[in-house]
Scaffold this motif. Structure first.
Motif, PDB file in Angstrom:
ATOM      1  N   GLN A 204      67.950 107.480  32.359  1.00  0.00           N
ATOM      2  CA  GLN A 204      68.704 106.273  32.671  1.00  0.00           C
ATOM      3  C   GLN A 204      68.804 106.042  34.178  1.00  0.00           C
ATOM      4  O   GLN A 204      68.812 104.900  34.633  1.00  0.00           O
ATOM      5  N   LEU A 205      68.867 107.105  34.945  1.00  0.00           N
ATOM      6  CA  LEU A 205      68.981 106.941  36.385  1.00  0.00           C
ATOM      7  C   LEU A 205      67.731 106.298  36.972  1.00  0.00           C
ATOM      8  O   LEU A 205      67.811 105.395  37.823  1.00  0.00           O
ATOM      9  N   THR A 206      66.559 106.753  36.510  1.00  0.00           N
ATOM     10  CA  THR A 206      65.309 106.133  36.979  1.00  0.00           C
ATOM     11  C   THR A 206      65.237 104.678  36.551  1.00  0.00           C
ATOM     12  O   THR A 206      64.781 103.816  37.317  1.00  0.00           O
ATOM     13  N   LEU A 207      65.655 104.399  35.333  1.00  0.00           N
ATOM     14  CA  LEU A 207      65.688 103.010  34.876  1.00  0.00           C
ATOM     15  C   LEU A 207      66.615 102.186  35.766  1.00  0.00           C
ATOM     16  O   LEU A 207      66.316 101.033  36.106  1.00  0.00           O
ATOM     17  N   GLY A 208      67.744 102.753  36.163  1.00  0.00           N
ATOM     18  CA  GLY A 208      68.646 102.038  37.065  1.00  0.00           C
ATOM     19  C   GLY A 208      67.992 101.738  38.403  1.00  0.00           C
ATOM     20  O   GLY A 208      68.154 100.636  38.945  1.00  0.00           O
ATOM     21  N   TRP A 209      67.264 102.715  38.962  1.00  0.00           N
ATOM     22  CA  TRP A 209      66.558 102.448  40.216  1.00  0.00           C
ATOM     23  C   TRP A 209      65.517 101.354  40.050  1.00  0.00           C
ATOM     24  O   TRP A 209      65.339 100.514  40.946  1.00  0.00           O
ATOM     25  N   ALA A 210      64.816 101.366  38.903  1.00  0.00           N
ATOM     26  CA  ALA A 210      63.819 100.318  38.660  1.00  0.00           C
ATOM     27  C   ALA A 210      64.474  98.943  38.586  1.00  0.00           C
ATOM     28  O   ALA A 210      63.967  97.951  39.139  1.00  0.00           O
ATOM     29  N   LEU A 211      65.612  98.872  37.924  1.00  0.00           N
ATOM     30  CA  LEU A 211      66.323  97.593  37.836  1.00  0.00           C
ATOM     31  C   LEU A 211      66.828  97.151  39.204  1.00  0.00           C
ATOM     32  O   LEU A 211      66.774  95.959  39.546  1.00  0.00           O
ATOM     33  N   LEU A 212      67.325  98.098  40.002  1.00  0.00           N
ATOM     34  CA  LEU A 212      67.808  97.739  41.336  1.00  0.00           C
ATOM     35  C   LEU A 212      66.653  97.256  42.220  1.00  0.00           C
ATOM     36  O   LEU A 212      66.811  96.294  42.989  1.00  0.00           O
ATOM     37  N   ALA A 213      65.508  97.912  42.106  1.00  0.00           N
ATOM     38  CA  ALA A 213      64.334  97.455  42.874  1.00  0.00           C
ATOM     39  C   ALA A 213      63.917  96.046  42.447  1.00  0.00           C
ATOM     40  O   ALA A 213      63.552  95.203  43.287  1.00  0.00           O
ATOM     41  N   THR A 214      63.966  95.786  41.161  1.00  0.00           N
ATOM     42  CA  THR A 214      63.644  94.440  40.679  1.00  0.00           C
ATOM     43  C   THR A 214      64.626  93.424  41.238  1.00  0.00           C
ATOM     44  O   THR A 214      64.252  92.310  41.641  1.00  0.00           O
ATOM     45  N   ALA A 215      65.931  93.789  41.276  1.00  0.00           N
ATOM     46  CA  ALA A 215      66.928  92.885  41.831  1.00  0.00           C
ATOM     47  C   ALA A 215      66.669  92.626  43.310  1.00  0.00           C
ATOM     48  O   ALA A 215      66.840  91.497  43.798  1.00  0.00           O
ATOM     49  N   VAL A 216      66.261  93.651  44.059  1.00  0.00           N
ATOM     50  CA  VAL A 216      65.952  93.456  45.469  1.00  0.00           C
ATOM     51  C   VAL A 216      64.788  92.497  45.631  1.00  0.00           C
ATOM     52  O   VAL A 216      64.793  91.619  46.519  1.00  0.00           O
ATOM     53  N   ALA A 217      63.759  92.647  44.781  1.00  0.00           N
ATOM     54  CA  ALA A 217      62.623  91.715  44.844  1.00  0.00           C
ATOM     55  C   ALA A 217      63.080  90.290  44.537  1.00  0.00           C
ATOM     56  O   ALA A 217      62.616  89.324  45.171  1.00  0.00           O
ATOM     57  N   ASP A 218      63.985  90.141  43.568  1.00  0.00           N
ATOM     58  CA  ASP A 218      64.503  88.799  43.259  1.00  0.00           C
ATOM     59  C   ASP A 218      65.264  88.224  44.451  1.00  0.00           C
ATOM     60  O   ASP A 218      65.156  87.022  44.753  1.00  0.00           O
ATOM     61  N   ILE A 219      66.048  89.074  45.131  1.00  0.00           N
ATOM     62  CA  ILE A 219      66.794  88.589  46.296  1.00  0.00           C
ATOM     63  C   ILE A 219      65.842  88.144  47.398  1.00  0.00           C
ATOM     64  O   ILE A 219      66.055  87.099  48.049  1.00  0.00           O
ATOM     65  N   ALA A 220      64.788  88.923  47.616  1.00  0.00           N
ATOM     66  CA  ALA A 220      63.790  88.520  48.619  1.00  0.00           C
ATOM     67  C   ALA A 220      63.143  87.205  48.240  1.00  0.00           C
ATOM     68  O   ALA A 220      62.887  86.345  49.100  1.00  0.00           O
ATOM     69  N   LEU A 221      62.895  87.011  46.960  1.00  0.00           N
ATOM     70  CA  LEU A 221      62.303  85.748  46.516  1.00  0.00           C
ATOM     71  C   LEU A 221      63.264  84.589  46.744  1.00  0.00           C
ATOM     72  O   LEU A 221      62.847  83.486  47.130  1.00  0.00           O
ATOM     73  N   VAL A 222      64.562  84.826  46.520  1.00  0.00           N
ATOM     74  CA  VAL A 222      65.546  83.772  46.756  1.00  0.00           C
ATOM     75  C   VAL A 222      65.557  83.362  48.227  1.00  0.00           C
ATOM     76  O   VAL A 222      65.672  82.180  48.575  1.00  0.00           O
ATOM     77  N   LEU A 223      65.429  84.346  49.098  1.00  0.00           N
ATOM     78  CA  LEU A 223      65.493  84.050  50.527  1.00  0.00           C
ATOM     79  C   LEU A 223      64.192  83.492  51.075  1.00  0.00           C
ATOM     80  O   LEU A 223      64.210  82.770  52.088  1.00  0.00           O
ATOM     81  N   ARG A 224      63.055  83.787  50.448  1.00  0.00           N
ATOM     82  CA  ARG A 224      61.756  83.391  51.006  1.00  0.00           C
ATOM     83  C   ARG A 224      61.100  82.226  50.277  1.00  0.00           C
ATOM     84  O   ARG A 224      60.375  81.445  50.889  1.00  0.00           O
ATOM     85  N   ALA A 225      61.311  82.107  48.979  1.00  0.00           N
ATOM     86  CA  ALA A 225      60.593  81.095  48.210  1.00  0.00           C
ATOM     87  C   ALA A 225      61.122  79.704  48.543  1.00  0.00           C
ATOM     88  O   ALA A 225      62.291  79.514  48.884  1.00  0.00           O
ATOM     89  N   LYS A 226      60.237  78.720  48.405  1.00  0.00           N
ATOM     90  CA  LYS A 226      60.606  77.334  48.670  1.00  0.00           C
ATOM     91  C   LYS A 226      60.914  76.537  47.408  1.00  0.00           C
ATOM     92  O   LYS A 226      61.824  75.715  47.409  1.00  0.00           O
ATOM     93  N   PRO A 227      60.140  76.699  46.308  1.00  0.00           N
ATOM     94  CA  PRO A 227      60.451  75.903  45.110  1.00  0.00           C
ATOM     95  C   PRO A 227      61.862  76.203  44.590  1.00  0.00           C
ATOM     96  O   PRO A 227      62.233  77.362  44.407  1.00  0.00           O
ATOM     97  N   VAL A 228      62.608  75.165  44.367  1.00  0.00           N
ATOM     98  CA  VAL A 228      64.008  75.332  43.954  1.00  0.00           C
ATOM     99  C   VAL A 228      64.137  75.968  42.574  1.00  0.00           C
ATOM    100  O   VAL A 228      64.961  76.881  42.390  1.00  0.00           O
TER     101      VAL A 228
END
Length: 807
Positions: A204-228
């Motif tokens: 479960q801990l590794t799964l949590g890290w994977a989910l957190l990494a995915t969330a970080v990628a989503d945050i980067a996409l929110v800050l960088r992507a242009k399409p609303v």
């Protein structure tokens, strides 16, 4: 009667409203005519002439909506066909043929939207593009079934999701006018890391890290992507995946058995807290929520390191201290919303700690009720035994410390809260501090005497704060005083119950409570000004509680002296007598009436104590009548107290006659009635407006009602006959002189006496009738009443009005 407004003014208002309505109607008619000319072709130019309205058929659907529905249905049908072709119906074809067909269709679907967009067919391009995305998923499935059937399903799915997400992202960037590819790519990109973690058998801990990494990628996409649309979906998925990761880490941290086991999820929580705080600084729109999540994650991470090493009670203290540490961020160079979010996280930790302390508080408040049926049964071994219930004190010994820390945090936050929230914080701190001291004896398992002494001191302190804790300068009753008063009253009731264990504790506790309550009421009376009207109810509550304490103390003294119950009863009447004297001294003071009403309950207690001894009951009723008669001398209490005194004297007389086994009560009641009627006649001559109930009611009731009771138990005919004749005479006199009391009393007694005499014959007749006849007669009666319902109501109304006109 003069109308408001006057008729002329109201007429002018109505004329003005009608004029405005006519003007608006003309405006709407002109606009309607213009619209009709726009929708209806004109045969020849010329002046517009009003004519009959031309009906215009409004289409039920617009062309774009019809087009969208058709395209959606077409896309769905094609998708279903492609799925059926891929999964079900393409078996007879060879491997190469199947791949060529599906690949060719997919390439054609991917290429078609570009041509459609160049021709301006945007909706059609959207439908074909969505179909192309589904076809790529089918291609991935077909590739697995044909070429890679032995591959791990989770691993292949993760790889396929990653490839498809990249493909759809590129496709959406290439054809940026299509709205579906980029959101679909973002949603699909949430799966690869989690699926890879599950594929390799990670915990479960590794799964949590994977989910957190995915969330970080989503945050980067929110800050960088242009399409609303893509940014919006990435923002939502970031909250979902990040929150899931933190929940997994929180569960592992709370259930960890050792400090190293708690450190690993704590590291994940710390990373999540860092990400949340970074988002709070960079994205103002979600600064508060992100900071709140970051603060909760940091509290859970740091407190989780302490939890395995200490008992559960101290672990709660650790979480609370970690939450308090967040309050130091008030001076940190962070955005305002981020600071508020961190402070809110600290507030959540405080609230959680207080909720953990609620069971101990409830047991401390409600446990002493068990002593109500064990009066003077012996002192318990300690404070916990006095409560009678164990909520798990071994794990809750730190409850007072938790409550005191929470109260201190509220006091510390007082200076930084808005003016409207500051008093609430101080009130909460007062309640938490009071609860901490209340629980302290049971938490430390102190002795019984020490527990009672601490609770008495706590009640005295809360009462003092309630009286003198207001803002004297402004004359406004503060919420702190209100909270302290409530705590004092609850504490007084709470300490009085366990004090019933021993005789000495009961006498001392009730005496101290009586002194405290009386002193508080008097001090509040001298401190209260006209502006502090909110203190009046508390002053009345203190005075009423003092009356209750006085009654309990008096009963305890009498019981301690060895007096029996029936002897204690007349002594208790001293409390209503003292309250009546105090009420005469206070006059129209707001506290006077509540005190007298509360003291009247002591009279009921005295009657209950004397039950089983009619002579004592009669004495108690007579003494209560004397108190009521003395109260009736005051003009503001005269009507109600006078009626009550008369009723008590008559009732005392009846009870005394019953206790003396008097078979002929008329020998004692008729002289009283004669004297009372003479007094009533003199009263009516001096005051013609006096009611007949005041003048004649007590005198008539003194004889008629006891005689009626005796007649119902008399087997001879003489008393019922004499009572019936007397009641008939009283009724006729009341009807002749239009006196309500005589008419109602005489008529009621006559009817009941007649019913008593006729009852045996009625029973015989009913017994001789068939079983079905009484229900049938009752049904006919109901039908008759229903048929003449309005007439019966009119007759009843006339009878009521006739009685109302009588004196």
């Amino acid at each position: 009667m003069e109308n408001v407004p006057r008729p002329a003014e109201e007429l002018a208002v109505l004329d003005g409203e009608l004029a405005r309505i006519d003007a608006r109607r003309a405006q709407l008619l002109a606009r309607r005519s213009y619209l009709l000319t726009m929708l209806t072709p004109v045969a020849a130019p010329g002046p517009l002439r009003p004519g009959p309205p031309v009906p215009v058929r409004v289409p039920e659907t617009s062309p774009p909506s019809v087009q969208n529905v058709l395209l959606a249905l077409g896309g769905v049908l094609l998708t279903v066909a492609a799925i059926a072709f891929t999964v079900v119906s393409w078996g007879p074809m060879g491997t190469g043929g199947r791949s060529i067909v599906l690949g060719t269709v997919t390439l054609a679907a991917l290429a078609a939207p570009a041509a459609l967009l160049r021709r301006g067919l945007t909706s059609t391009a959207e439908a074909v593009g969505a179909l192309a995305l589904v076809l790529t998923v089918l291609d991935a499935y077909a590739l697995y079934r044909v070429a890679l059937p032995e591959t791990d399903p989770l691993g292949y799915t993760a790889t396929a999701c990653a490839v498809l997400a990249a493909l759809w992202a590129g496709y959406g960037l290439l054809l940026d006018r299509l709205r579906a590819p980029l959101p679909a790519a973002v949603l699909t990109a949430q799966l690869p890391l989690s699926l890879w973690a599950l594929a390799v058998g990670a915990g479960q801990l590794t799964l949590g890290w994977a989910l957190l990494a995915t969330a970080v990628a989503d945050i980067a996409l929110v800050l960088r992507a242009k399409p609303v649309p893509a940014r919006s979906i990435a923002g939502v998925t970031a909250w979902v995946t990040g929150g899931w990761a933190l929940l997994i880490a929180c569960g592992l941290s709370v259930t960890a058995g050792t400090v190293p086991d708690a450190a690993r999820p704590g590291l994940l929580l710390a990373a999540g807290a860092a990400v949340g705080l970074w988002v709070a600084v960079r994205v103002p729109a979600v600064a508060f929520a992100a900071a709140l999540v970051a603060g909760l994650a940091a509290i859970t991470a740091t407190g989780g390191l302490l939890r395995p090493a200490v008992p559960i009670g101290w672990a709660v203290v650790g979480y609370l201290v970690c939450g308090a540490a967040l309050l130091t961020t008030v001076r940190a160079p962070l955005p305002v919303l981020a600071v508020r979010g961190l402070c809110a996280a600290a507030g959540v930790s405080v609230a959680g700690a207080v909720l953990w302390a609620l069971p101990a508080t409830a047991v401390t408040l409600l446990g002493p009720m068990s002593w109500a049926d064990r009066v003077w049964s012996g002192a318990p071994g300690g404070a916990r035994e006095a409560l009678g219930t164990d909520p798990g004190w071994s794990a809750m010994t730190t409850t007072p410390l938790v409550l005191l820390i929470a109260a201190a945090l509220l006091v510390a936050a007082y200076g930084r809260l808005p003016a409207s929230s500051g008093p609430a914080a101080l009130s909460g701190a007062t309640a938490l501090g009071w609860a901490a001291v209340l629980i302290l004896p049971a938490a430390l398992d102190l002795g019984y005497a020490a527990a009672v002494a601490i609770h008495l001191a706590l009640t005295a302190g809360a009462l003092t704060l309630g009286v003198y804790g207001r803002r004297v300068a402004s004359g406004v009753w503060s919420p702190v005083s209100t909270t302290a008063m409530v705590c004092a009253l609850v504490g007084a009731a709470d300490v009085a119950l366990p004090a019933l264990a021993t005789e000495t504790a009961t006498l001392i506790t009730l005496g101290v409570l009586l002194a405290l309550l009386c002193g508080g009421a008097v001090a509040l009376n001298t401190a209260v000004t006209a502006a502090t009207f909110a203190a009046r109810p508390f002053q009345a509550l203190l005075a009423c509680a003092a009356v209750g304490a006085a009654v309990a103390l008096l009963c305890a003294f009498c019981a301690s002296a060895g007096l029996p119950r029936e002897t204690i009863a007349p002594v208790v009447v001293a409390v209503p007598a003292a309250a009546a004297l105090l009420g005469a001294r206070l006059r129209r003071h707001p506290v006077a009436l509540p005190v007298e009403l509360t003291a009247s309950g002591a009279g009921l207690l005295a009657v209950a104590l004397a039950s089983g001894h009619p002579e004592t009951v009669a004495l108690v009723l007579a003494l209560c009548g004397v108190v009521a008669a003395g109260t009736a001398l005051r003009p503001e209490r005269r009507p109600a107290a006078g009626y009550l005194a008369a009723a008590l004297f008559v009732l005392a007389t009846w009870v005394r006659l019953y206790a003396s086994d008097v078979a002929t009560p008329e020998a004692y009641t008729l002289p009283v009635t004669a004297l009372a009627l003479v007094v009533g006649v003199l009263r009516r001559r001096g005051d013609p407006e006096a009611s007949s109930w005041t003048a004649y009611g007590p005198g008539l009731a003194a004889t008629l009602l006891p005689s009626l009771v005796a007649a119902w138990g008399d087997t001879h005919w003489l008393r019922p006959l004499a009572l019936g004749v007397a009641a008939l005479a009283v009724t006729l006199v009341g009807a002749r002189l239009r006196l309500q009391a005589l008419l109602v009393l005489g008529g009621t007694v006559l009817a009941l006496d007649t019913l008593h005499e006729l009852a045996p014959y009625v029973v015989q007749v009913v017994g001789a009738l068939p079983r079905w006849l009484p229900p049938a007669l009752a049904g006919l009666l109901l039908l008759a009443v229903g048929a003449t319902y309005e007439r019966r109501l009119h007759d009843a109304r006339r009878l009521r009005e006739s009685l109302g006109r009588m004196r």
